[in-house]
Write a protein that holds these residues in place. Structure first.
Motif, PDB file in Angstrom:
ATOM      1  N   VAL A   1       0.861  -1.105  -0.062  1.00 25.36           N
ATOM      2  CA  VAL A   1      -0.003   0.012  -0.022  1.00 25.36           C
ATOM      3  C   VAL A   1       0.845   1.272   0.116  1.00 25.36           C
ATOM      4  CG1 VAL A   1      -1.720   1.482   1.313  1.00 25.36           C
ATOM      5  CG2 VAL A   1      -1.578  -1.177   1.329  1.00 25.36           C
TER       6      VAL A   1
ATOM      7  N   CYS B   1       2.013   4.840   0.717  1.00 19.88           N
ATOM      8  CA  CYS B   1       1.947   5.828   1.912  1.00 19.88           C
ATOM      9  C   CYS B   1       2.586   6.960   1.950  1.00 19.88           C
ATOM     10  CB  CYS B   1       2.186   4.964   3.208  1.00 19.88           C
ATOM     11  SG  CYS B   1       1.519   3.573   3.680  1.00 19.88           S
TER      12      CYS B   1
ATOM     13  N   LYS C   1      -3.645  -3.828   7.726  1.00 23.04           N
ATOM     14  CA  LYS C   1      -4.993  -4.245   7.782  1.00 23.04           C
ATOM     15  C   LYS C   1      -5.168  -4.220   9.583  1.00 23.04           C
ATOM     16  CE  LYS C   1      -8.554  -7.334   5.982  1.00 23.04           C
ATOM     17  NZ  LYS C   1      -9.268  -6.269   5.049  1.00 23.04           N
TER      18      LYS C   1
ATOM     19  N   THR D   1      -5.646  -0.713  10.585  1.00 25.78           N
ATOM     20  CA  THR D   1      -6.874  -0.094   9.987  1.00 25.78           C
ATOM     21  C   THR D   1      -8.313  -0.642  10.242  1.00 25.78           C
ATOM     22  OG1 THR D   1      -6.592  -1.234   8.184  1.00 25.78           O
ATOM     23  CG2 THR D   1      -5.519   1.032   8.163  1.00 25.78           C
ATOM     24  N   ASP D   2      -8.255  -2.177  10.352  1.00 27.29           N
ATOM     25  CA  ASP D   2      -9.651  -2.799  10.621  1.00 27.29           C
ATOM     26  C   ASP D   2      -9.768  -3.090  12.246  1.00 27.29           C
ATOM     27  OD1 ASP D   2      -9.261  -2.808   7.922  1.00 27.29           O
ATOM     28  OD2 ASP D   2      -9.803  -4.961   7.718  1.00 27.29           O
TER      29      ASP D   2
ATOM     30  N   LEU E   1      -7.181   7.883   4.922  1.00 28.02           N
ATOM     31  CA  LEU E   1      -7.119   6.551   4.195  1.00 28.02           C
ATOM     32  C   LEU E   1      -8.170   6.609   3.076  1.00 28.02           C
ATOM     33  CD1 LEU E   1      -7.256   5.901   7.439  1.00 28.02           C
ATOM     34  CD2 LEU E   1      -6.541   3.717   6.794  1.00 28.02           C
ATOM     35  N   GLN E   2      -7.486   5.954   1.868  1.00 30.74           N
ATOM     36  CA  GLN E   2      -8.338   5.752   0.783  1.00 30.74           C
ATOM     37  C   GLN E   2      -8.672   4.365   0.600  1.00 30.74           C
ATOM     38  OE1 GLN E   2      -6.784   7.825  -2.502  1.00 30.74           O
ATOM     39  NE2 GLN E   2      -5.816   9.839  -1.361  1.00 30.74           N
ATOM     40  N   PHE E   3     -10.149   4.142   0.388  1.00 30.64           N
ATOM     41  CA  PHE E   3     -10.355   2.761   0.079  1.00 30.64           C
ATOM     42  C   PHE E   3     -11.128   2.447  -1.306  1.00 30.64           C
ATOM     43  CE2 PHE E   3     -10.443   3.021   4.675  1.00 30.64           C
ATOM     44  CZ  PHE E   3      -9.746   1.888   5.130  1.00 30.64           C
TER      45      PHE E   3
ATOM     46  N   ASP F   1     -13.123  -2.778  -1.100  1.00 28.69           N
ATOM     47  CA  ASP F   1     -12.846  -2.052   0.007  1.00 28.69           C
ATOM     48  C   ASP F   1     -11.288  -2.038   0.577  1.00 28.69           C
ATOM     49  OD1 ASP F   1     -14.211  -0.727   2.386  1.00 28.69           O
ATOM     50  OD2 ASP F   1     -13.877  -2.205   3.451  1.00 28.69           O
TER      51      ASP F   1
ATOM     52  N   CYS G   1      -7.593  -1.004   1.127  1.00 32.56           N
ATOM     53  CA  CYS G   1      -6.934   0.148   1.129  1.00 32.56           C
ATOM     54  C   CYS G   1      -5.983   0.531   0.174  1.00 32.56           C
ATOM     55  CB  CYS G   1      -6.247  -0.096   2.589  1.00 32.56           C
ATOM     56  SG  CYS G   1      -5.534   1.655   3.045  1.00 32.56           S
TER      57      CYS G   1
ATOM     58  N   VAL H   1      -2.418   5.705   2.030  1.00 33.13           N
ATOM     59  CA  VAL H   1      -2.668   6.154   3.391  1.00 33.13           C
ATOM     60  C   VAL H   1      -1.658   7.343   3.744  1.00 33.13           C
ATOM     61  CG1 VAL H   1      -2.118   5.599   5.737  1.00 33.13           C
ATOM     62  CG2 VAL H   1      -2.855   3.666   4.278  1.00 33.13           C
TER      63      VAL H   1
END
Length: 206
Positions: free
Chosen positions: A28, A30, A50, A53-54, A77-79, A84, A86, A89
């Protein structure tokens, strides 16, 4: 507040093709910014991210990027709208000596008196935004609802935290107890019963 260590790799590529390639590799993209330092571009493992964030919890993030270590918080955060997953970030660099603004979970305790009377409890906000030095940041904010009566609300302005300031909109509703149909129907019935009792107790007119 608890800390979460997250390892990443410095990246130089910024184009769409490069970012797409990172994501295919399970990484991801960042960005770290803030303070007087330059923005730092890096990637992290999607599965490791994850864990951060989760969860409803909030953390101070200890970013380990090569030989450097940074203290930061999740900022944006962008999903993906469908999967869904990620996509990106933004981390914000923080200073332990300066106030940090962050959202923390709201924990409800107690049994609302309004619910005991037949009302229904609603929690409108699961978190609240606060500001405090790092050493004073709580893991969560506890809200006691024991005194909450029917048609009453607890707002952000009602929440007090030692060593921290609430910066959410003061009118933001944390929770409330609403009147139900049963309560509405019971009130006239009780009034009628009381009236009948008073009539029965009254002396007959001569």
């Amino acid at each position: 507040m608890q800390h979460f260590e997250l390892k990443g790799q410095i990246r130089k590529a910024e184009g769409k093709a490069a970012l797409k390639a990172f994501r295919k590799e399970g990484l991801v993209p960042c960005n770290l910014y803030g303070g007087n330092s330059k923005n730092v571009l890096f990637t992290v493992n999607a599965k490791e991210l994850k864990v951060l964030t989760d969860t409803p919890k909030s953390y101070i993030v200890d970013l380990v990027l090569g030989k450097e270590k940074y203290t930061a918080i999740l900022h944006e955060l962008q999903f993906h709208p469908v999967s869904d997953a990620c996509l990106h970030v933004d981390f914000l660099l923080v200073d332990e000596k300066k106030p940090i603004s962050i959202s923390v979970p709201v924990i409800i305790t107690g049994h609302a008196v309004g619910v005991q009377k037949g009302g229904k409890f609603f929690q409108n906000s699961r978190d609240i935004r606060i500001s405090a030095p790092m050493a004073k940041l709580p893991d969560n904010v506890t809200v006691d609802i024991s005194y909450l009566d029917i048609d009453k609300k607890i707002r952000a302005s009602d929440v007090k935290i030692d060593g921290a300031n609430v910066i959410s909109d003061k009118d933001m509703i944390i929770c409330c107890v609403k009147s139900t149909r049963n309560v509405t129907e019971e009130a006239p019935a009780e009034a009628a019963a009381e009236g009948a009792g008073e009539e029965a107790a009254a002396p007959a007119a001569e």
